[in-house]
Enzyme design. Structure first.
Site, mmCIF file in Angstrom:
data_model
loop_
_atom_site.group_PDB
_atom_site.id
_atom_site.type_symbol
_atom_site.label_atom_id
_atom_site.label_comp_id
_atom_site.label_asym_id
_atom_site.label_seq_id
_atom_site.Cartn_x
_atom_site.Cartn_y
_atom_site.Cartn_z
ATOM 1 N N CYS A 54 0.623 -1.672 -0.283
ATOM 2 C CA CYS A 54 -0.408 -0.074 -0.311
ATOM 3 C C CYS A 54 0.636 1.332 0.302
ATOM 4 O O CYS A 54 1.908 1.271 0.781
ATOM 5 C CB CYS A 54 -0.675 -0.058 1.290
ATOM 6 N N HIS B 279 24.375 -12.327 -19.783
ATOM 7 C CA HIS B 279 23.292 -12.620 -19.801
ATOM 8 C C HIS B 279 23.014 -12.102 -17.878
ATOM 9 O O HIS B 279 23.961 -12.910 -17.320
ATOM 10 C CB HIS B 279 22.548 -13.580 -20.647
ATOM 11 N N TYR C 217 10.966 -14.942 -31.629
ATOM 12 C CA TYR C 217 11.740 -14.538 -30.602
ATOM 13 C C TYR C 217 12.947 -14.410 -30.930
ATOM 14 O O TYR C 217 13.908 -15.088 -31.918
ATOM 15 C CB TYR C 217 11.279 -15.461 -29.715
ATOM 16 N N ILE C 218 13.525 -13.242 -30.164
ATOM 17 C CA ILE C 218 15.221 -12.788 -30.644
ATOM 18 C C ILE C 218 16.344 -14.297 -30.064
ATOM 19 O O ILE C 218 17.096 -14.538 -30.685
ATOM 20 C CB ILE C 218 15.281 -11.368 -29.635
ATOM 21 N N SER D 280 10.614 -9.987 -25.717
ATOM 22 C CA SER D 280 9.166 -9.932 -25.026
ATOM 23 C C SER D 280 8.733 -8.802 -24.188
ATOM 24 O O SER D 280 7.346 -8.413 -24.276
ATOM 25 C CB SER D 280 9.771 -10.641 -23.491
ATOM 26 N N CYS E 119 10.429 -22.921 -22.201
ATOM 27 C CA CYS E 119 12.321 -22.308 -21.819
ATOM 28 C C CYS E 119 11.864 -23.126 -21.256
ATOM 29 O O CYS E 119 11.244 -23.266 -20.152
ATOM 30 C CB CYS E 119 11.753 -21.485 -22.154
ATOM 31 N N HIS F 168 7.980 -13.292 -16.459
ATOM 32 C CA HIS F 168 8.296 -13.113 -18.044
ATOM 33 C C HIS F 168 7.391 -13.834 -18.815
ATOM 34 O O HIS F 168 6.913 -14.589 -18.424
ATOM 35 C CB HIS F 168 9.401 -14.266 -17.847
ATOM 36 N N GLU G 254 7.918 -15.429 -20.612
ATOM 37 C CA GLU G 254 7.562 -16.436 -21.200
ATOM 38 C C GLU G 254 7.266 -17.860 -20.267
ATOM 39 O O GLU G 254 6.512 -19.086 -20.792
ATOM 40 C CB GLU G 254 8.799 -17.366 -21.604
ATOM 41 N N THR H 236 13.185 -9.017 -18.477
ATOM 42 C CA THR H 236 14.177 -9.052 -17.383
ATOM 43 C C THR H 236 14.648 -7.503 -17.223
ATOM 44 O O THR H 236 14.743 -7.511 -16.430
ATOM 45 C CB THR H 236 15.573 -10.032 -17.698
#
Length: 732
Positions: free
Chosen positions: A137, A289, A400-401, A422, A495, A521, A523, A546
């Protein structure tokens, strides 16, 4: 003046001295019968009057005059002191809705709400503790719950916002004295009919925060009810997910899985200095990554303060960062990710005019990806063939990349192709449909993302044209309904990480983390996606990439800091657990930025929704064939921050974990590779040609460049539109 008499009930709860808390008796200022008949639902001259009784009263039945008078009238009783003991929560809700809807002026409804706020009994200062805080809140809200000897619930609440106190008063009106079943049956949507500001679905910030308060207080009521039931039955209240608690002072790990994640958040200084020295001397850039091993991310996060050419991000930005590093003079780029990421870095560097910059992976074996593999399967080739067979209508392949350059090149020759992430997939698809008549869109390879897109499109058919225009200005209910039959998605690609977030995890989140912020995500499976989308609509969740998840967390923490009130925020991390290093670094920086001695204490808890009996998957041999997921050995327990559920789905990617700190150090020491000892580590450079005789690197980059154009202009490039309109003629 007459009183509405509320009979008492003996309490058995040892947690609270009931006699010490003032209870409510409501003084009903009754009007002549003729006046009350003008509005029999709720007619007020002074609305409600409050009188506190200091007698030992064991129960806080909270009735407004509308409810009491309605019960009296419906029962036919002439006694104005007749108690409303038999009234159900559903009946009280119906009368409360009628009461507020009878007030046609929105300001009158707010005034009525503020009047209810005045009716809440004082909330003892000792009860204003962390255990009773309602999370999520904007204002501070406290809720105390008891269960009496008849298993009926009693609630006390307070807030530093008068509007929120009014919300709490309405909820207590409905649920004080209710059974656990009645408490659990009430939904936030049931309250929307009150038509109070903050429940109408408007998008402005104050309304959203008020709607959150309704939801969060109700969720906390229900959560505490479950806890009370568990205590009454003598059973433990569930098993919590592991978590990391972040504060300006440090990090606390709860559970073995979290301890494994936290182990490397404070990396070895000697390793940091050794790595920085190598990178500086040899002019090496590092792109990694978010899903790297915690040890790797911990060292890289610390090292990037000393060497600027280290970047951690999602897959899209990795290649862009590599180009910037090459422009700044880096001679080598080390890529910590799966193979399609290093391939993309190599291709983009070549396209940008830096073929001399070396690109190196972190393994001499194949570093696979379940999604990339799905897009290279025979089933996906058949899927594209079906798309290409639609000769009487234009088709666009949205890929998708997270797929290989080879896949992008082959796909583009079969069906005109554009890549997506995404975070931009919905806008890409909606824009394509708006620009090309009778278009068919074929999305792949992620099945969950495709299913989630279809769910979103179906949800949009229930929205108004104005609401749809806020999503995309060129669409309305009619256009969305017409395009749904022309949207297709691949059915056989997932995935292995996001597959984890299925029914078991969702059930536990609903049970024990219903009042937490929810991140997911794009996915994740549909059930988790729906839960996260519901949270997103309330402003208490995010669905996306992400980077979207990280940005959402930073925004919520910054808001908590600005409120300058002690707070504890909980975030369920619905993606690969490896990104927790970046989360911790970003949030600690925010929390540490507050230097005042009088600043409020804000803590953040990152919750890992993984099985308590998680497992680790490690390569079983050095054979390249064994990089396939099904060739991994299953090892009980948690190691190196990795964990998978007993059902075979991982909260951390075993492929990503093939990128180790030791291997990064070894590669850096061996550069420049004058003896060709690193030939197996070089990122693949595509000298081969497509079936149509064009270089794979050139054709595979084109869908990426199409996406870059769309990101910059919000329109499809003319080249792609021509390819689609030409119906793929020169591609086949």
């Amino acid at each position: 003046m007459e009183f509405v008499s509320i009979p008492s009930r003996a309490a058995s709860s040892p947690s609270m001295n009931v006699s010490s808390i003032p209870r409510l008796n409501f003084l009903l200022n009754r009007e002549p019968t003729s006046q009350r008949r003008e509005n029999p639902v709720c007619y007020y001259k002074s609305c409600l009057h409050l009188r506190f009784s200091r007698k030992p009263i064991s129960r806080t039945r909270f009735f407004c005059s509308a409810v009491a008078s309605r019960i009296i009238e419906s029962s036919g009783s002439k006694d104005p002191t007749t108690p409303a003991n038999d009234m159900t929560t559903e009946q009280k809700l119906r009368l409360l809705v009628q009461e507020f809807q009878s007030l046609t002026d929105p300001l009158d409804r707010v005034r009525r709400l503020l009047h209810y706020a005045e009716l809440l009994p004082p909330f003892e200062h000792s009860l204003k503790c962390a255990h009773n805080r309602v999370p999520g809140c904007t204002s501070r809200v406290w809720l105390h719950v008891e269960m009496d000897g008849d298993s009926k619930l009693k609630f006390l609440a307070d807030s530093d916002s008068e509007v929120i106190k009014g919300f709490c008063a309405c909820l207590i009106l409905l649920l004080d004295g209710a059974t656990p079943g009645e408490v659990m049956a009430l939904k936030t949507e049931d309250l929307e009919a009150l038509s109070i500001v903050g429940l109408s679905g408007k998008k402005d910030g104050s309304s959203r925060s008020r709607a959150n308060s309704w939801h969060n207080v109700l969720m906390t009521m229900q959560k505490k009810t479950k806890e009370m039931l568990a205590q009454a039955d003598g059973r433990p209240w569930g098993e919590l997910f592991p978590s990391l608690i972040i504060s300006s002072e440090g990090i606390q790990a709860k559970g073995s899985y979290a301890e494994a994640q936290a182990r490397f958040l404070l990396p070895d200084e000697l390793k940091i200095m050794e790595l920085v020295k190598l990178l500086e001397e040899k002019k090496i850039g590092v792109v990694a990554h978010f899903y790297m091993d915690p040890e790797v991310q911990g060292v890289l996060t610390a090292a990037q303060k000393l060497w600027p050419h280290i970047h951690m991000s999602d897959s899209l930005v990795m290649a862009d960062s590599a180009v910037k590093m090459a422009k700044s003079g880096c001679k080598f780029i080390t890529v910590l990710g799966v193979d399609f990421m290093s391939e993309n870095v190599r291709a983009i560097l070549d396209h940008a005019g830096y073929p001399e910059v070396g690109v190196y992976r972190m393994s001499n074996e194949r570093i696979g990806c379940s999604l990339a593999d799905a897009a290279a399967s025979a089933a996906y080739i058949d899927y594209l063939a079906t798309a290409a067979a639609s000769v009487h209508s234009p088709s666009l392949h949205v890929v998708y990349i997270n797929t290989s350059l080879e896949t992008k090149a082959y796909s583009h020759e079969v069906v005109p192709t554009i890549t997506c992430t995404s975070s931009n997939v919905m806008q890409t698809i909606l824009q394509a449909f708006s620009e090309i008549n009778d278009l068919h869109v074929w999305y792949g390879p992620d099945t969950y993302m495709g299913r989630n897109i279809m769910d979103l499109l179906n949800q949009m058919t229930l929205m108004s044209d104005e609401e749809i225009a806020e999503v995309h200005p060129k669409h309305n209910r009619s256009s969305i309904a017409s395009l749904i039959p022309r949207f297709h998605y691949f059915q056989e690609g997932t995935c292995i990480v996001h597959h984890l977030f299925g029914h078991e995890v969702v059930t536990k989140i609903k049970e024990q983390y219903c009042d937490a912020f929810l991140t997911a995500h794009f996915e994740v499976p549909g059930e988790m996606f729906s839960l996260a989308m519901e949270a997103k609509r309330r402003g208490t969740g995010v669905v996306g990439s992400t980077q979207n998840i990280l940005d959402f967390m930073k925004e919520r923490v910054a808001e908590a800091i600005d409120r300058n009130a002690d707070d504890h925020l909980q975030f369920v991390l619905g993606t690969e657990s490896g990104m927790v290093t970046s989360i911790v670094a970003a949030l600690q920086k925010l929390l540490s930025s507050v230097n005042s001695d009088n600043a409020a204490k804000v803590t953040v808890e990152i919750i890992f929704p993984v099985s308590s009996d998680s497992i680790t998957r490690t390569p079983s041999s050095s054979s390249s064939k064994d990089s396939d997921l099904f060739k991994f050995q299953v090892v009980p327990g948690v190691a190196s921050g990795e964990g998978c559920s007993i059902h075979g789905d991982c909260a951390s990617c075993p492929y990503m974990k093939m990128n180790s700190l030791d291997r990064l150090m070894d590669v850096c020491r061996s550069l420049p590779d004058e003896t060709e000892s690193l030939s197996a580590f070089k990122a693949r450079s595509f000298s081969l040609q497509t079936p149509n005789g064009k270089p794979i690197a050139d054709v595979g980059c084109e869908p990426i460049l199409h996406m870059r154009h769309f990101q910059a202009t919000k329109r499809l490039p003319e080249t792609l539109i021509h390819q689609i309109s030409f119906n793929g003629g020169h591609f086949r």
